[in-house]
Design a protein around this motif. Structure first.
Motif, short mmCIF file in Angstrom:
data_model
loop_
_atom_site.label_atom_id
_atom_site.label_comp_id
_atom_site.label_asym_id
_atom_site.label_seq_id
_atom_site.Cartn_x
_atom_site.Cartn_y
_atom_site.Cartn_z
N ILE A 144 0.82 -1.21 0.00
CA ILE A 144 0.00 0.00 0.00
C ILE A 144 0.86 1.26 0.00
CG2 ILE A 144 -1.64 1.34 1.37
CD1 ILE A 144 -2.95 -1.27 2.19
N ARG A 145 1.98 1.24 0.74
CA ARG A 145 2.80 2.46 0.83
C ARG A 145 3.36 2.86 -0.53
NH1 ARG A 145 5.81 -1.75 2.77
NH2 ARG A 145 7.95 -2.00 1.97
N PHE A 146 3.71 1.87 -1.37
CA PHE A 146 4.22 2.19 -2.70
C PHE A 146 3.11 2.75 -3.59
CE2 PHE A 146 7.51 -1.43 -2.11
CZ PHE A 146 8.31 -0.56 -1.38
N THR A 147 1.92 2.15 -3.49
CA THR A 147 0.79 2.61 -4.29
C THR A 147 0.41 4.04 -3.92
OG1 THR A 147 -0.06 0.34 -4.42
CG2 THR A 147 -1.59 2.12 -4.96
N VAL A 148 0.35 4.32 -2.61
CA VAL A 148 0.00 5.67 -2.16
C VAL A 148 1.03 6.68 -2.66
CG1 VAL A 148 -0.22 7.15 -0.13
CG2 VAL A 148 -1.30 4.89 -0.15
N ARG A 149 2.30 6.34 -2.54
CA ARG A 149 3.36 7.26 -2.94
C ARG A 149 3.28 7.59 -4.43
NH1 ARG A 149 9.08 5.08 -1.55
NH2 ARG A 149 8.59 3.70 -3.31
#
Length: 469
Positions: A296-301
Motif C-alpha cells: 500500500i505504501r508504494f501505491t499511495v506514494r
C-alpha cells in the motif's frame, strides 16, 4: 472446522477440477487448501496442490492473503520450485524469497534458465544478491553476474545462455550425433544456431530441417543465412517489436563484438508484450505499477505524486477562470457551461493521446510520417469539433434560449476540440524526441492545455461579445 469436515472438503476438492471455465482457480478450491494449512494438515494441502501446473501454483500464492503465504509455503515447500517462482508475481515472489535463506534461493535459481534466474535475483538487495551468488556453482554464478551487468529491461537481461550452436562445416549427421551424445545440453530449443570460427552467428537451422535432411548434407547447405540478430543492449520493448514484425520463435543475441552470447525465445516475449501494454495504460493514468499485490505504501506514494502534479495543473487552469470572474458574476450561465468545454476537450485530447502513445510504442510513428499523422488528427479534430459545436450550440439554445450564448458555446467547443487533436499529437511526439516516456507525463500536459484553451476561448469570446453586459 472439524477434522472430519476438513477431510470431506479436501476429498471434494480433489475430486473436481480446480479451475473454472476461464482457467482460474476456483474460490472453493483455494479455501480448501488454506483450510488444510490452517488445520496443520500439510499432507492434505500438498495433495491438493500437487496436480497443479507451476503457473497455477503461482496463482494460488497470489490469491492467498499476505499473512497466510508463509504457512502455505511451508506446507508445500517441496512443490515450490524454480518454475513456480518464475511464474509468480514480483511482489509475491519477493515476500517468499525474503523468508528463504540464501542457500535455498541459490538452489531454486540453479534449476532455472539464466533469464528466469536473473528475474528472481535482480530484485534482491545488493547484499542479498552477493550472498545468493556466493552459494551458487561457479558456472551459474558467472552467467548470472554477466546478465546483471547489462541494463535493466535489456536483451542481455532477457536472454538465456542455454542454446545449441554448431560450426558451419559440420554435416547434419554431426549435429544429430552431438545432440544425442551430450546430456548436459539444453532440451528446450526450436532451432540450432550456426557459427563461424569466431563464434559469430552466420545462420540458423530449424529442427524440422535437421530431422528431414540426410545425414551427409552439410549444415551450411541447409541453414538459413538471413536471421534477426538482437544486440545485448537493445531495450526489451524493441526486442518484442522485432519478434512481432518478423514472426520469430527464437533469435540470437550478440555482444558488442558480434559474438553469439545467448538467445531469446517467444515465451519470454509474450510476457514482455503483456507487461509493456499494461505498463503504458497504467502510466497514462498515473497509477504506477497498478499491481494489486503492490504494498500500500508504494501505491499511495506513486498515485499521490501524480495527483499532486494534477492538482498544480488544475490550479493553473483555475487561475485562467479567475481572469474572467467579472463576466462569470454578471452571467452565471457561463459557469454552468464551462465544465462541458473542459470535459470534452480533455476526452478528445485523451483519445488522440492514446492513439499516439500506442503508435510510438509500436514504432508506427516515425519522423517520416509524423506530419502526415498530425494532418490526419487535425482533420479528425476538425470534423469532430464541427459536429460537437453544432450539437452543443443547438442544445444550449434549446435549454437557455440565448442565441449569443449558444454561438459562443459552439465556437469554443469546436476550437477546443481542434486544440485537443493538435496537442494530442505534438505533446507525446515532443516528449519522445526528448527521450522522455510519453506514456508517463503526456496526459498531464494535454489535459492542462485543453482546459486552459477551453476556458480562454469560451470566457474570452463571452467577454468579447459582452455576454451579461
Amino acid at each position: 472446522m472439524s477434522e472430519t469436515e476438513l477431510s470431506h472438503e479436501i476429498a471434494d476438492a480433489e475430486g473436481e477440477n480446480q479451475l473454472d471455465e476461464d482457467d482460474r482457480l476456483k474460490p472453493e478450491y483455494v479455501r480448501a487448501v488454506l483450510d488444510a494449512v490452517e488445520a496443520g494438515d500439510a499432507e492434505g494441502a500438498r495433495a491438493l496442490v500437487e496436480p497443479l501446473h507451476p503457473a497455477d501454483i503461482a496463482d494460488l500464492f497470489e490469491l492467498t492473503p499476505h499473512e497466510d503465504r508463509p504457512g502455505l509455503a511451508h506446507a508445500v515447500a517441496d512443490l515450490l520450485d524454480g518454475d513456480v517462482l518464475a511464474e509468480m508475481n514480483d511482489y509475491v515472489r519477493e515476500d517468499l524469497i525474503d523468508a528463504l535463506d540464501p542457500r535455498e534461493v541459490a538452489d531454486l535459481a540453479s534449476e532455472l534458465d539464466t533469464d528466469d534466474a536473473v528475474a528472481i535475483i535482480e530484485d534482491l538487495d545488493a547484499d542479498e544478491q552477493r550472498e545468493v551468488l556466493r552459494q551458487m556453482e561457479p558456472d551459474d554464478r558467472a552467467a548470472i553476474e554477466e546478465a546483471l551487468s547489462y541494463p535493466e529491461e535489456s536483451a542481455g537481461r532477457l536472454m538465456q545462455r542455454e542454446l545449441i550452436a554448431v560450426p558451419e562445416h559440420w554435416t547434419v549427421g554431426d549435429a544429430i550425433d552431438y545432440l544425442r551424445g551430450h546430456e548436459e545440453l539444453t532440451t528446450d530449443f526450436w532451432e540450432i544456431f550456426v557459427v563461424d570460427p569466431g563464434h559469430k552467428p552466420v545462420g540458423t537451422c530449424q529442427l524440422s530441417w535437421i530431422l528431414r535432411t540426410p545425414r551427409f548434407v552439410s549444415i551450411a547447405d541447409v541453414m538459413k543465412r538471413e536471421q534477426t540478430l538482437i544486440p545485448t543492449d537493445m531495450d526489451q520493448e524493441e526486442v518484442a517489436l522485432r519478434f512481432q514484425k518478423y514472426a520469430l520463435i527464437s533469435a540470437a543475441v550478440t555482444d558488442a563484438s558480434g559474438r553469439l552470447v545467448g538467445m531469446i525465445t517467444v515465451d519470454d516475449i509474450v510476457h514482455i508484450i503483456q507487461e509493456e501494454a499494461g505498463e503504458d495504460t497504467l502510466l497514462l493514468s498515473g497509477a504506477g505499477d497498478g499491481d494489486i499485490n503492490e504494498p500500500i505504501r508504494f501505491t499511495v506514494r506513486t498515485r499521490l505524486t501524480w495527483l499532486t502534479i494534477n492538482l498544480g495543473a488544475t490550479m493553473l487552469s483555475a487561475s485562467v477562470i479567475g481572469l474572467f470572474q467579472g463576466e462569470i458574476a454578471r452571467y452565471a450561465l457561463l459557469a454552468v457551461l464551462m465544465p462541458i468545454i473542459s470535459a470534452l476537450g480533455g476526452n478528445a485530447g485523451t483519445q488522440t493521446l492514446a492513439v499516439m502513445v500506442r503508435a510510438l510504442a509500436m514504432n508506427q510513428l516515425t519522423s517520416s510520417n509524423t506530419l502526415r499523422m498530425l494532418g490526419r488528427e487535425f482533420s479528425v479534430a476538425m470534423c469532430n469539433g464541427a459536429a460537437l459545436g453544432m450539437i452543443g450550440a443547438l442544445g444550449s439554445y434549446v435549454v437557455f434560449r440565448d442565441p449569443t450564448l449558444s454561438a459562443v458555446f459552439g465556437i469554443a467547443m469546436s476550437f477546443n476540440s481542434l486544440v485537443a487533436g493538435i496537442v494530442g499529437v505534438i505533446v507525446p511526439v515532443t516528449l519522445d524526441r526528448a527521450n522522455i516516456d510519453p506514456a508517463v507525463s503526456s496526459a498531464v500536459f494535454v489535459t492542462t492545455i485543453t482546459d486552459i484553451m477551453g476556458f480562454l476561448s469560451f470566457l474570452g469570446l463571452a467577454a468579447l461579445v459582452g455576454l451579461g453586459g
